[in-house]
Design an enzyme around this catalytic site. Structure first.
Site, mmCIF file in Angstrom:
data_model
loop_
_atom_site.group_PDB
_atom_site.id
_atom_site.type_symbol
_atom_site.label_atom_id
_atom_site.label_comp_id
_atom_site.label_asym_id
_atom_site.label_seq_id
_atom_site.Cartn_x
_atom_site.Cartn_y
_atom_site.Cartn_z
ATOM 1 N N GLY A 1 -37.935 -22.954 -19.970
ATOM 2 C CA GLY A 1 -39.121 -23.791 -19.786
ATOM 3 C C GLY A 1 -38.922 -25.185 -20.347
ATOM 4 O O GLY A 1 -39.522 -26.154 -19.853
ATOM 5 N N ALA B 1 -39.968 -20.973 -22.947
ATOM 6 C CA ALA B 1 -41.270 -20.323 -23.151
ATOM 7 C C ALA B 1 -41.224 -19.536 -24.453
ATOM 8 O O ALA B 1 -40.149 -19.205 -24.943
ATOM 9 C CB ALA B 1 -41.539 -19.382 -21.982
ATOM 10 N N GLU C 1 -37.292 -27.082 -17.810
ATOM 11 C CA GLU C 1 -38.265 -27.310 -16.727
ATOM 12 C C GLU C 1 -39.207 -28.473 -17.066
ATOM 13 O O GLU C 1 -39.572 -29.256 -16.191
ATOM 14 C CB GLU C 1 -39.050 -26.018 -16.457
ATOM 15 C CG GLU C 1 -38.150 -24.966 -15.789
ATOM 16 C CD GLU C 1 -38.811 -23.610 -15.645
ATOM 17 O OE1 GLU C 1 -39.327 -23.106 -16.658
ATOM 18 O OE2 GLU C 1 -38.811 -23.069 -14.532
ATOM 19 N N GLU D 1 -33.081 -17.634 -18.644
ATOM 20 C CA GLU D 1 -34.053 -16.592 -18.306
ATOM 21 C C GLU D 1 -33.394 -15.323 -17.774
ATOM 22 O O GLU D 1 -33.881 -14.214 -18.010
ATOM 23 C CB GLU D 1 -35.051 -17.106 -17.258
ATOM 24 C CG GLU D 1 -36.107 -18.035 -17.812
ATOM 25 C CD GLU D 1 -35.680 -19.486 -17.902
ATOM 26 O OE1 GLU D 1 -34.467 -19.770 -17.823
ATOM 27 O OE2 GLU D 1 -36.563 -20.337 -18.043
#
Ligand code: CAA
Length: 686
Positions: free
Chosen positions: A104, A64, A107, A127
């Protein structure tokens, strides 16, 4: 199609979706929107049979966009929805991974139906280092794909794994070499007609029937490492939910925990620190196009603990080192310890026997000072005495080729005074490594009055190469880190006279999150460090301990008594010494509260940090925080002393210091910057 940084192109019947969002293809809003538009395009075009998602530049999506956190953008076209849209695409999606697929990014890869990776690719969910968890289904899909043990390890430590390990764990389907896009398109062609599509969220075999004791054991084994942090436990609970609940419920647990963490102070502190660390590498006031000097060969003067540790950093990075000592015995001892350290690392499986030989093969031990002549950088790591340092720099100036960088590893002394004995003060810089130098990540780069810009740039780049985090400091006694340690030590020692015990002072620091308190640290480092070595001259508690041979852990006696296994216990003898000093100095014994210990030892550090800032000895408040997190183990979940002070409120710090001012006497003066900022309701960090 082009949608912001995302473009699509059709290769035969495969839609190739490319992200071009330098530097790291962070999944900002424009990227997320573009990915959704690309999937819509694939769904809407009958000629498209499968999709490849790839990235331009140095890496696949590295996660992210952290700079969006806390802004309205973070709430638009959110990543959990985007990854679901990818997984729910009715045509196969192949992720083509190079560089680092992180957070992310991983992901997105996990939501894709197939994963092809370059053999140098790395995978991780870092994270936890930002105080959060992989909140786009990562805690649910990762254990389903890679298994619970690996998911637990990756999610709670942020550790990256390589392509081979990822492939063995089932995290990727294919490792390739050469043209990644070509391989990914080929795979898309192979799988385009296969149905049903393999979805990570539907995999059950690796999360069914997992014994709950796995989680209890994992918590127990890592209790020390996770102490004080919120995020590791939240990650564990989410992965536990993946084994106990259906996917749809698991993601709800994940969402709730994600929001809880994200709104907490720890996440704010850790995200602040992420950028603080990167900002530290930037040097104020030098031209942007300053080019570094080439460092192909390093010289180290002194084969003691520091010299040896410093050398190992360069050897491990493949840079040859010439190490100089005054006599053969010291040289042999020093190089012997280096070898032993490498062998210990190899025994733990963290390097191969070949790598040990490779590193040691780059080392040239010498008794001949002239052998340093052709080094590009020479670091002096000898006894901390100005006259000795001056003598060495005079010799270096006479011996070493022009253009070489001359560095001192001094932890306190004046670099300008050292530089002044040479005819090339612009080539002189301080490189203050922290002990053990081969382990500790921090490097203070001490900028002398005349240090040339290209010397600084070289030092910062070199630091990155040897995997250190460098911070620029100005010339002052103790630079940033050790200077702030001084008021803490002074007040901690005075607190003993006033009625606190070493155990109490240390406990307050450990409960705060420091790895150890001031007296535990003194015992570890050596109570005799900096001692004048005259047992008849006893002016303070430390002198008294040193005079009795209570030099710390190495003598099994210091502020604590130690047993054979170096386990500490409170020392009646130390208490006698303290009582004796108290009686002599006429200080009255009183109960000391934990709050007072915080105010006298931690608030005073903040005050010293503010002085360092106002004198321009640190470039920015966040640099001070980087020094304390990497050099002294300040808990990163509190951001560092300056961030912590901001989050406590600067007026509270000032009030606390005012309450203690009379007890601290002439040892303490207020920083004007601290008073001004508190008065104006400002912060050190923003
Ligand atoms: N968001 C925003 N900016 C980022 C970023 C991110 N995720 N990752 C890196 N950057 C920026 C850095 O701040 C830096 O900017 P400046 O040049 O302005 O200083 C620049 O990109 C280059 O970064 P590095 O100096 O760190 O470059 P590197 O080559 O040494 O390392 C890297 C590259 C391994 C990708 C490293 O940057 C890294 O580890 N990044 C963090 C990855 C991460 O934490 N991802 C998870 C994000 S959270 C998430 O994804 C939550 C979720 O599930 C929804």
């Amino acid at each position: 199609m082009t949608s912001g940084p995302i473009t699509t192109q059709i290769h035969h019947d495969i839609l190739v979706v490319t992200s071009n969002n330098p530097p790291v293809n962070a999944l900002g809003l424009a990227v997320r929107r573009g990915l959704v538009a690309a999937i819509e395009e694939a769904e809407g075009n009958d000629a498209v049979k499968a999709v490849v998602i790839r990235c331009e530049g140095q890496t696949f999506f590295a996660g992210a966009d952290v700079s969006e956190f806390g802004t309205p953008k973070a709430f638009e076209q959110m990543l959990p929805t985007v990854v679901d849209i990818i997984e729910n695409c009715t045509k196969p999606v192949v992720a083509a991974i190079h560089g680092t697929a992180l957070g992310g990014g991983l992901e997105v890869a996990l939501a894709s139906h197939y994963r092809v990776a370059d053999k140098t690719a790395k995978f991780g969910v870092p994270e936890v280092k930002l105080g959060i968890l992989p909140g786009a289904g990562g805690t649910q899909r990762l254990p389903r794909v890679a298994g619970v043990p690996l998911a637990l390890e990756m999610a709670t430590t942020g550790k990256m794994i390589g392509a081979k390990e990822a492939s063995e764990a089932g995290l990727i389907d294919r490792i390739v070499e050469g043209d990644l896009l070509q391989h990914a398109v080929a795979m898309a062609e192979e799988v385009k007609d296969i149905r049903p599509l393999p979805k990570s969220s539907e995999k059950q075999d690796k999360v069914s029937g997992v014994d709950p004791s796995v989680f209890a054991d994992f918590r127990k084994a890592n209790a020390r490492k996770f102490r004080g942090f919120d995020a590791p436990e939240a990650n564990i609970q989410c992965i536990e939910a993946a084994t106990a609940k259906p996917y749809a419920e698991g993601v709800q647990v994940e969402r709730a925990k994600f929001m809880e963490l994200m709104s907490g102070l720890q996440a704010r502190a850790q995200q602040y620190f992420f950028f603080a660390e990167r900002k530290a590498a930037k040097i104020d006031g030098i031209p942007e196009d300053t080019r570094p000097r080439t460092i192909a060969k390093v010289g180290v003067i002194g084969a003691g603990t520091m010299g040896g540790g410093i050398s190992m950093n360069f050897l491990s990075a493949g840079i040859p080192v010439t190490i100089f000592e005054m006599n053969q015995e010291a040289l042999d001892r020093g190089t012997g310890i280096m070898r032993k350290n490498y062998e210990a690392t190899a025994a733990k499986g963290r390097m191969s026997a070949d790598q040990v030989e490779q590193a040691m093969g780059l080392l040239t031990p010498t008794l001949d000072f002239a052998a340093l002549a052709d080094c590009d950088l020479i670091i002096e790591a000898v006894f901390e005495q100005m006259e000795i340092k001056k003598d060495i720099f005079t010799r270096l100036d006479a011996t070493v080729k022009q253009g070489a960088i001359l560095a001192s590893n001094t932890s306190y002394l004046n670099i300008d005074e050292i530089a002044a004995v040479t005819k090339r003060p612009e080539d002189v810089v301080g490189l203050h490594f922290f002990s053990p130098a081969n382990v500790m990540k921090l490097l203070e780069v001490v900028r002398g009055a005349k240090t040339a810009p290209d010397v600084l740039v070289t030092a910062m780049l070199l630091a990155k190469k040897i995997k250190k985090v460098a911070v620029v400091a100005g010339v002052c006694h103790g630079f940033i880190g050790n200077r702030m340690l001084m008021p803490r030590q002074v007040e901690a020692t005075k607190l003993l006279l006033e009625g606190a015990t070493p155990e109490q002072v240390d406990r307050v620091h450990v409960e705060f999150g420091m790895p150890m308190g001031p007296f535990q640290m003194a015992d570890l480092a050596g109570v005799d460090i900096g001692w004048h070595r005259d047992p008849t001259r006893i002016e303070n508690i430390r002198d008294a301990l040193a005079a009795e041979g209570r030099w710390g852990q190495k003598k099994q006696a210091g502020f604590y008594d130690y047993d054979d296994k170096r386990r500490p216990s409170p020392s009646p003898r130390v208490q006698e010494i303290i009582d004796d000093f108290r009686a002599k100095s006429g200080v009255e014994k009183r109960d000391i509260s934990d709050e007072e210990i915080v105010q006298r030892t931690l608030y005073t550090m903040v005050n010293e940090g503010a002085k360092i800032l106002e004198e321009g000895m640190a470039q920015r408040a966040s640099d001070i925080d980087v020094v304390w997190v990497y050099g002294y183990g300040w808990p990163v979940y509190r951001g560092g002393p300056m961030f912590w002070a901001d989050s406590e409120g600067l007026q509270k710090i000032v009030d606390g210091l005012e309450a203690q001012e009379s007890r601290m006497g002439s040892d303490f003066t207020f920083s004007k910057l601290l008073l001004d900022k508190a008065g104006n309701n400002e912060k050190f960090t923003r």
